[in-house]
Motif scaffolding. Sequence first.
Motif, short mmCIF file in Angstrom:
data_model
loop_
_atom_site.label_atom_id
_atom_site.label_comp_id
_atom_site.label_asym_id
_atom_site.label_seq_id
_atom_site.Cartn_x
_atom_site.Cartn_y
_atom_site.Cartn_z
N ASN A 1 0.85 -1.20 0.00
CA ASN A 1 0.00 0.00 0.00
C ASN A 1 0.88 1.24 0.00
OD1 ASN A 1 -1.84 2.02 0.37
ND2 ASN A 1 -2.81 1.15 2.18
N SER A 2 1.17 1.74 -1.21
CA SER A 2 2.13 2.85 -1.35
C SER A 2 1.58 4.18 -0.84
CB SER A 2 2.54 2.98 -2.81
OG SER A 2 1.38 3.16 -3.60
N SER A 3 0.28 4.24 -0.53
CA SER A 3 -0.30 5.51 -0.08
C SER A 3 -0.12 5.75 1.42
CB SER A 3 -1.80 5.54 -0.41
OG SER A 3 -2.47 4.55 0.35
N ARG A 4 0.51 4.79 2.12
CA ARG A 4 0.66 4.92 3.58
C ARG A 4 1.76 5.92 3.93
NH1 ARG A 4 -1.00 0.64 6.87
NH2 ARG A 4 -0.33 2.01 8.56
N ALA A 5 1.39 7.19 4.05
CA ALA A 5 2.37 8.25 4.37
C ALA A 5 2.98 8.03 5.76
CB ALA A 5 1.69 9.61 4.32
N ASP A 6 2.17 7.49 6.68
CA ASP A 6 2.69 7.24 8.05
C ASP A 6 3.84 6.23 8.02
OD1 ASP A 6 0.81 5.30 7.24
OD2 ASP A 6 0.37 4.72 9.30
#
Length: 203
Positions: free
Chosen positions: A179-184
């Motif tokens: 999940n590349s959208s996990r900024a955390d």
Amino acid sequence: MMRLSVILSLLIVSFESSAQNAYLKLGYQAMMDKDFKTAIRQLEKACIVDSSSTNALWMLGYSYFHSENYRKSITAYSKVIAIDKTNKDAYYFRSKAKSNLAKDVQITSAEREKMLLGAIADLGKAILIKSDDVYYQSRGLAYRDYAVYKMHLSSFDKNQVSNALKAAIADFEHVLANNSSRADIASLLDVSKEKLATLVGHH
């Protein structure tokens, strides 16, 4: 908390004896109402009636956890695991209880190390049962916490810290790959890489 309703719906399927059934139902209801003190009282009674009930022990461990009684939570989840070695959620919550206990300023340095390593080991076992990003993320954090703990000791083994940070980086990268959208997670990854770079820079 992690897919709690799913876990609990599975737990409640098989209630045992009628006496225990009453305690379990009251404990379950109190737990769902977040009245963990009442839940503990009822579930402890259920465990006296049947000490081998993974349902009662699991919910008791969860209620202790949310009452911040991490030692008793670890004990309850250890009993679940002794009965059911494949209970991945028991490993997961036991690891969280160990991680939280490791933050307790009252415990000795040796016990802190034991809890941090125990949390990492529990998450490794959960991952073997089911590859889940929640477990990888938690293990990455546990490795990072272990590295930070070791770095704060007056003399530390650079290899141990470096290996822990590399393991944390690998776990965070695993989560990001899915999940590349996990900024955390990206942020945790950057900080771990920075720590590793600083460590390598120390002579």
